[in-house]
Enzyme design. Structure first.
Site: not given
Lengths: 328, 477
Positions: B178, B230, B233, B252, B286, B383
């Site tokens: 996805k 992603g 959370e 990751e 990231c 972040e």
């Protein structure tokens, strides 16, 4: 003995112009300490930055501006054992009117010849505004006495050279005898009188970017008006990363001392694309203040015709063959 | 005197369809969820209508993948490699088209999609194609897991797809992937490339949609392996939902990387590294070097250089070949960057941006530096995922390491020094999955990538990346 007196006098002149660094050349140890205290250059990073700037896309109006700017920055050069007065006159005619069929084309910045042909070049360029530069100081190797180098310079200046392109003693530099290199530059600067001094580092023999940075600072501290990459006799010559490191040096030197020094990449600049990449490097490293023939030069010969061909292509939409542009 | 003229890459190279379906069992099919649109974040223009996959659509995709697994996993590795090599070559051939599409849908500068994303995408397929017939030498057995459910983010849409799909397929797994809701287009073009490469139907399935579609993929009982890149959370939610199911998981997640500059660093290259660390891809990275830790003795000099350098960054049309900073990917992300930046100011840090014109349309945020940042400020801990750098200083190497590690994240770090012993001393003590030495944000398919602590678990890339897609309980070990 005369030359030593000259050295002493000249050093005082040059240290006045670089305030804040007057003690730097008080001894070889002090000079070594200063040059080795400069921030290092990471080769991978410098190469990467130069390569990235090489991807800038300069098209349409930007390309036209760049071509004319590049033409006006060319030091049209002939440095062959086979140079003759006739060859020099022909090159000077080309320097004054790069494209005789198109008066809009700017003249080049200067012609660059050996000292014995300076007088011929001075006559040939006349009052056109094209400067005459002479290589000197036992060019290209620099392997002679200071006395000979000073005399070589004096002869060129006496013959009417506006600019002197000297070579540094790479052997002394690599042996760590920085003071010798410094004092030679100071002596040659004194011998130049009003002529502008370009200091050729011959970066292809200095091997590392750290050395290029140190040699740049050394030449600037000693009073050089320009720092120049190469003689054109050694490969590699004016690579993008080397020019990048030198542009960083003149930028930082202006910040530290208030004195602005020019940069001249020479050797290996053959195409319009090469020349434009250099201008991009200048713009994004030292800044717009160096985008001027007073502060940036391109030492080259064959690049001029490529610039002219590209210029005509922009005007007419068509390429003409090399036969439509004069050889020299 | 010499100003760069606009140099836009032509968007004619890519043919965007008005609407796209799901890619299931080798064909494009309608989705039963309500379709959504994907926009160009630089102009807010609609690019295409995208089908949304419901749980039932996801089920069909998983069934197709399960069916294909039987033949794909039984195929000799050398045969699977042929497909992967073919895909890699087609990606290279269609690189320009993919790069333009990526920049249109994501907002990243064409220079980056052309020179970074696409070469790496092809390199990942080439690299894992090479492993397909050599798995017995990798040390993780040779038995694939089955169906991999993969959910990827919007910051490197096609590159994250490559990181996920290439090793999965090389090991003999089949895939239901996805893409992110805001950046589905290159994944759908990749689906066309799978058709072009004659990849057997069902080996790769692509289901588009938002969070619910992702949840359906992750929670499907017939999925054997979950791979997610992603936010921390969402990563937590996934870890919770797959706990006890026997599914193998790699996550990751986020980062708050320290970029440590010692006083003896090569300063000009360190400045480039800082810029590349935090302003590459608008900071939507990231592993971005979002915390600059600079030794106090050079802080003034370094910041002056950095500010001068930021003055040369070119923000604007992502398709312009000279653009350095493109658009923020979405309105939601822009709001988040603004909120955290405002918090930084309120907490007392000093904010600075170079003068730059912000386009009227689209989502934009100027490159921003915060100085006087304390460890306790939110902008030093959370972040931001945007072009915002927090600058902190340190006095000694021990303090640098202590501050660098004082974060719940641990994805990456950078160290700048010309002294090799200090480099190694520092790298030994940093708790981060990737440590860059005198560089930043350099990627290579041969190098494993992944995090410590809240930055996730598992490794992608390199030989280590195979482990996530093989059953190490394999008796042949």
């Amino acid at each position: 003995m005369d030359s030593f007196v000259l050295v002493g006098d000249a050093r005082e002149v040059s240290t006045l112009t670089t305030s804040g660094f007057s003690d730097v050349a008080s001894s070889n140890a002090a000079l070594r300490g200063f040059l080795h205290g400069l921030p290092g250059v990471d080769k991978v990073g410098a190469d990467g930055r130069a390569a990235m700037l090489g991807t800038r896309s300069i098209k349409t109006t930007a390309k036209r501006q760049a071509i004319d700017l590049a033409i006006s920055m060319v030091d049209l050069t002939t440095l062959e054992g086979a140079d003759t007065p006739g060859k020099v006159r022909a090159m000077c005619a080309k320097a004054v009117h790069p494209d005789p069929s198109n008066p809009d084309v700017p003249r080049v910045a200067a012609v660059c010849v050996y000292p014995d042909l300076v007088a011929e070049a001075v006559r040939a360029v006349g009052s056109s505004g094209v400067k005459v530069a002479s290589v000197a100081t036992a060019f290209p190797s620099g392997r002679s006495s200071l006395e000979v180098k000073v005399t070589d310079t004096e002869l060129a200046v006496a013959a009417g050279a506006d600019e002197v392109d000297m070579v540094i003693d790479r052997g002394a530099f690599l042996a760590g005898d920085y003071l010798k290199v410094f004092e030679e530059i100071v002596a040659i600067k004194a011998a130049c009188g009003d002529a502008h001094l370009k200091v050729i580092l011959e970066t292809g023999e200095l091997a590392t970017y750290d050395n290029v940075r140190r040699a740049s600072w050394l030449a600037m501290l000693a009073g050089g008006d320009f720092i120049k990459t190469s003689t054109g006799k050694v490969q590699p010559a004016a690579t993008l990363p080397v020019t990048l490191v030198m542009l960083e040096a003149v930028r930082d030197f202006l910040d530290s001392t208030g004195r602005k020094v020019g940069v001249k990449p020479a050797g290996g600049i053959r195409t319009t694309k090469d020349a434009i990449k250099m201008l991009v490097l200048v713009k994004e490293t030292a800044g717009d203040g160096w985008l001027d023939p007073d502060w940036f030069r391109l030492g080259a010969s064959s690049v001029l015709n490529d610039l002219l061909m590209q210029r005509q292509k922009q005007d007419t939409g068509r390429y003409s063959g090399p036969d439509y542009f004069t050889l020299d | 005197m010499f100003e760069y003229a606009p140099a836009p890459e032509s968007r004619d190279v890519v043919d965007i369809k008005p609407s796209y379906g799901l890619f299931v069992n080798g064909e494009f099919v309608d989705g039963s969820g309500s379709a959504f649109k994907t926009i160009n974040p630089a102009s807010e223009e609609k690019l295409a209508e995208i089908a949304a996959a419901s749980a039932a659509d996801v089920d069909l995709a998983v069934q197709a993948a399960r069916k294909a697994f039987t033949t794909w996993s039984a195929m000799p590795g050398a045969e699977r490699a042929k497909y992967l090599f073919r895909i890699a070559r087609i990606i290279q051939e269609r690189a320009r088209e993919l790069a333009v599409l990526e920049s249109l849908d994501n907002g990243k500068p064409i220079r980056e999609s052309r020179d970074v994303d696409l070469p790496l995408v092809a390199a990942h397929f080439f690299y894992y194609a090479g492993w397909a017939d050599k798995l017995q030498y990798a040390g993780y057995g040779t038995r694939p897991l089955g169906v991999a459910g993969q959910v990827i983010p919007w910051n490197f849409p096609l590159l994250m797809l490559a990181w996920k799909i290439a090793p999965a397929l090389a090991c003999g797994n089949t895939v239901v992937l996805k893409p992110a809701e805001t950046t589905p287009l290159t994944a759908l073009l990749f689906a066309e490339i799978c058709q072009q490469a004659d990849l057997p139907p069902g080996v790769v399935n692509i289901v588009t949609g938002a969070g619910e579609t992702g949840a359906a993929v992750v929670n499907h009982p017939d999925v054997d392996k979950v791979a997610f890149t992603g936010s921390t959370e969402v990563g937590r939610l996934i870890a919770r939902s797959v706990a006890g199911t026997g599914k193998k998981v790699t996550l990751e997640l986020g980062g708050k990387a320290a970029n440590i500059v010692y006083e003896d660093a090569a300063l000009d290259q360190a400045v480039e590294g800082i810029v590349n660390g935090i302003f590459f891809n608008q900071g939507h990275v990231c592993c971005a070097g979002s915390r600059l830790l600079v030794q106090e003795s050079i802080a003034g000099e370094l910041l002056a250089s950095l500010k001068r350098r930021l003055g040369t960054l070119r923000m604007g049309d992502p398709l312009d070949k000279n653009t350095d900073i493109g658009a923020i990917n979405s309105a939601a992300q822009l709001a988040k960057i603004r909120e955290l930046s405002d918090a930084g100011e309120q907490e007392g840090a000093e904010r600075w941006s170079p003068a730059c014109a912000i386009p009227a349309q689209g989502f934009w945020f100027p490159p921003t530096i915060f100085t006087g940042v304390a460890q306790s400020h939110r902008i030093a801990r959370e972040e931001i995922f945007g072009p915002v750098l927090s600058v902190l200083t340190f006095r000694t190497p021990a303090e640098a390491v202590e501050k660098a590690n004082n974060t719940p994240f641990g994805l990456s770090a950078g160290v700048w020094t010309e002294k090799a012993s200090l480099m190694l001393w520092t790298a030994d003590r940093l708790r981060a999955g990737v440590i860059w030495s005198n560089t930043f944000n350099r990627f290579d398919p041969t190098s494993p990538f992944g995090g410590y602590k809240e930055s996730g678990y598992g490794r992608e890339g390199g030989r280590h990346g195979l482990e996530a897609y093989l059953d190490a309980r394999d008796g042949s070990l």
